[in-house]
Design a protein around this motif. Structure first.
Motif, PDB file in Angstrom:
ATOM      1  N   HIS A 191      -3.046 -13.551   3.089  1.00  0.00           N
ATOM      2  CA  HIS A 191      -3.165 -13.187   1.676  1.00  0.00           C
ATOM      3  C   HIS A 191      -3.386 -11.686   1.573  1.00  0.00           C
ATOM      4  O   HIS A 191      -4.394 -11.157   2.050  1.00  0.00           O
ATOM      5  CB  HIS A 191      -4.338 -13.951   1.045  1.00  0.00           C
ATOM      6  N   ILE A 192      -2.434 -11.007   0.937  1.00  0.00           N
ATOM      7  CA  ILE A 192      -2.553  -9.577   0.676  1.00  0.00           C
ATOM      8  C   ILE A 192      -2.418  -9.347  -0.824  1.00  0.00           C
ATOM      9  O   ILE A 192      -1.969 -10.220  -1.568  1.00  0.00           O
ATOM     10  CB  ILE A 192      -1.496  -8.757   1.443  1.00  0.00           C
ATOM     11  N   SER A 193      -2.820  -8.171  -1.267  1.00  0.00           N
ATOM     12  CA  SER A 193      -2.706  -7.859  -2.695  1.00  0.00           C
ATOM     13  C   SER A 193      -2.789  -6.360  -2.893  1.00  0.00           C
ATOM     14  O   SER A 193      -3.255  -5.615  -2.019  1.00  0.00           O
ATOM     15  CB  SER A 193      -3.819  -8.563  -3.487  1.00  0.00           C
ATOM     16  N   ASP A 194      -2.314  -5.919  -4.050  1.00  0.00           N
ATOM     17  CA  ASP A 194      -2.512  -4.535  -4.486  1.00  0.00           C
ATOM     18  C   ASP A 194      -2.065  -3.537  -3.415  1.00  0.00           C
ATOM     19  O   ASP A 194      -2.813  -2.655  -3.008  1.00  0.00           O
ATOM     20  CB  ASP A 194      -3.975  -4.327  -4.887  1.00  0.00           C
ATOM     21  N   VAL A 195      -0.816  -3.704  -2.992  1.00  0.00           N
ATOM     22  CA  VAL A 195      -0.243  -2.791  -2.007  1.00  0.00           C
ATOM     23  C   VAL A 195       0.051  -1.433  -2.644  1.00  0.00           C
ATOM     24  O   VAL A 195      -0.089  -0.382  -2.012  1.00  0.00           O
ATOM     25  CB  VAL A 195       1.037  -3.388  -1.402  1.00  0.00           C
ATOM     26  N   HIS A 196       0.439  -1.446  -3.907  1.00  0.00           N
ATOM     27  CA  HIS A 196       0.666  -0.213  -4.675  1.00  0.00           C
ATOM     28  C   HIS A 196       1.599   0.750  -3.950  1.00  0.00           C
ATOM     29  O   HIS A 196       1.243   1.916  -3.710  1.00  0.00           O
ATOM     30  CB  HIS A 196      -0.667   0.474  -4.995  1.00  0.00           C
ATOM     31  N   PHE A 197       2.811   0.266  -3.599  1.00  0.00           N
ATOM     32  CA  PHE A 197       3.773   1.199  -3.024  1.00  0.00           C
ATOM     33  C   PHE A 197       3.947   2.389  -3.965  1.00  0.00           C
ATOM     34  O   PHE A 197       4.150   2.237  -5.159  1.00  0.00           O
ATOM     35  CB  PHE A 197       5.106   0.499  -2.768  1.00  0.00           C
ATOM     36  N   GLY A 198       3.851   3.561  -3.389  1.00  0.00           N
ATOM     37  CA  GLY A 198       3.755   4.812  -4.144  1.00  0.00           C
ATOM     38  C   GLY A 198       2.468   5.506  -3.795  1.00  0.00           C
ATOM     39  O   GLY A 198       2.419   6.739  -3.709  1.00  0.00           O
ATOM     40  N   VAL A 199       1.393   4.716  -3.584  1.00  0.00           N
ATOM     41  CA  VAL A 199       0.113   5.226  -3.080  1.00  0.00           C
ATOM     42  C   VAL A 199      -0.399   4.260  -2.009  1.00  0.00           C
ATOM     43  O   VAL A 199      -1.592   4.050  -1.858  1.00  0.00           O
ATOM     44  CB  VAL A 199      -0.930   5.400  -4.205  1.00  0.00           C
ATOM     45  N   GLU A 200       0.549   3.680  -1.258  1.00  0.00           N
ATOM     46  CA  GLU A 200       0.186   2.707  -0.228  1.00  0.00           C
ATOM     47  C   GLU A 200      -0.541   3.392   0.926  1.00  0.00           C
ATOM     48  O   GLU A 200      -0.449   4.609   1.125  1.00  0.00           O
ATOM     49  CB  GLU A 200       1.430   1.980   0.274  1.00  0.00           C
ATOM     50  N   ASP A 201      -1.246   2.575   1.711  1.00  0.00           N
ATOM     51  CA  ASP A 201      -1.934   3.040   2.908  1.00  0.00           C
ATOM     52  C   ASP A 201      -1.066   2.669   4.109  1.00  0.00           C
ATOM     53  O   ASP A 201      -1.031   1.503   4.516  1.00  0.00           O
ATOM     54  CB  ASP A 201      -3.308   2.368   3.002  1.00  0.00           C
ATOM     55  N   PRO A 202      -0.346   3.617   4.707  1.00  0.00           N
ATOM     56  CA  PRO A 202       0.559   3.286   5.815  1.00  0.00           C
ATOM     57  C   PRO A 202      -0.153   2.634   6.999  1.00  0.00           C
ATOM     58  O   PRO A 202       0.406   1.733   7.632  1.00  0.00           O
ATOM     59  CB  PRO A 202       1.160   4.644   6.201  1.00  0.00           C
ATOM     60  N   ALA A 203      -1.367   3.078   7.298  1.00  0.00           N
ATOM     61  CA  ALA A 203      -2.101   2.495   8.425  1.00  0.00           C
ATOM     62  C   ALA A 203      -2.450   1.043   8.151  1.00  0.00           C
ATOM     63  O   ALA A 203      -2.372   0.190   9.045  1.00  0.00           O
ATOM     64  CB  ALA A 203      -3.365   3.308   8.707  1.00  0.00           C
ATOM     65  N   ALA A 204      -2.827   0.737   6.917  1.00  0.00           N
ATOM     66  CA  ALA A 204      -3.158  -0.639   6.560  1.00  0.00           C
ATOM     67  C   ALA A 204      -1.924  -1.523   6.629  1.00  0.00           C
ATOM     68  O   ALA A 204      -1.969  -2.648   7.137  1.00  0.00           O
ATOM     69  CB  ALA A 204      -3.772  -0.686   5.165  1.00  0.00           C
TER      70      ALA A 204
END
Length: 259
Positions: free
Chosen positions: A7-20
């Motif tokens: 279960h993942i959520s709130d990836v927000h591509f555009g301000v994503e965390d590449p390491a996460a």
């Protein structure tokens, strides 16, 4: 073996965390969960470029993907499209990467909590309209009437209830939706939005249900809660075991911050 969901959520591509994102992708490659469930806010501003990045990442995972949109997934810079066809870009992504998912252990029932506009501002918090709630409740009742033994999990972007001990619920119609879904026989509801993980047994209208939320995989962290995702193992009869994974931490049980 139980059905395993990431279960993942709130990836927000555009301000994503590449390491996460890399940590999640590595865990998926190693553990091969039965499906990945993302409960919304795939993008930051619903730009075409952000949806393209989301499409590429989800398509690279190599496992079934189940999606539900969040409030950030409707056009921000194109008011005409937002009001006339708010989920056009999301639907195109879903058609490209979201696979059908069936399991002998669990059924996933979608519930739309995002709307194109509200009578309050900002428009970020959830709204559960009768037209969205009705098919979810009917789907659950149909499963129960047929004697289906599988665990039933509702997937939504916004938590249906507010913080414990506080009278305000940011999700309009959330209390009634929670009560109706629990009364129909749902075992849990997965959500995101608040960027803080939680796993609670809650009640409303005399009915109880489990509320399970995960954090964000973006740089938009809140309350000092690090980027995170959740592993959920499901068996028939409402049996659900969860494990919170924090980025940068060894795999294993992690404390559950309050909402």
């Amino acid at each position: 073996m139980p059905t395993r969901l990431f279960h993942i959520s709130d990836v927000h591509f555009g301000v994503e965390d590449p390491a996460a994102l890399a940590a999640v992708a590595e865990a998926i490659a190693l553990e091969k969960p039965d499906a990945v469930v993302c409960t919304g806010d795939l993008t930051q501003r619903a730009k075409h470029s952000e949806y393209a990045a989301a499409r590429d990442w989800f398509a690279s995972l190599g496992v079934p993907v189940v999606l539900e949109p969040g409030n950030h997934d409707m056009p921000y810079y194109n008011p005409w499209e937002r009001f006339t066809d708010p989920f056009r870009r999301y639907n195109a992504l879903r058609a490209a990467v979201a696979d059908g998912f069936e399991s002998a252990d669990v059924v996933l029932v979608p519930l739309r909590t995002t709307v194109r506009a509200q009578t309050r501002f900002p428009w970020s918090d959830g709204v559960v309209k009768p037209a969205a709630l009705r098919p979810a409740v009917e789907a659950i009742r149909t499963l129960k009437d047929a004697g289906d033994p599988r665990t039933i999990i509702v997937i939504a972007h916004h938590p249906l209830l507010g913080d414990e001990g506080k009278p305000h619920n940011p999700t309009i119609g959330g209390d009634a939706a929670f009560a109706a879904l629990a009364a129909a026989g749902a075992d849990a509801v997965l959500s995101g939005h608040v960027h803080v993980p939680f796993d609670q047994h809650r009640s409303s209208g005399g009915h109880g249900m489990r509320m399970i939320g995960t954090g964000t995989l973006s740089t938009r962290l809140r309350h000092e809660s690090p980027a995170s995702w959740r592993v959920i193992d499901c068996e028939p009869g409402g049996v659900i075991a969860t494990e919170l994974r924090l980025t940068g931490a060894s795999f294993g049980a992690a404390p559950e911050p309050g909402r």
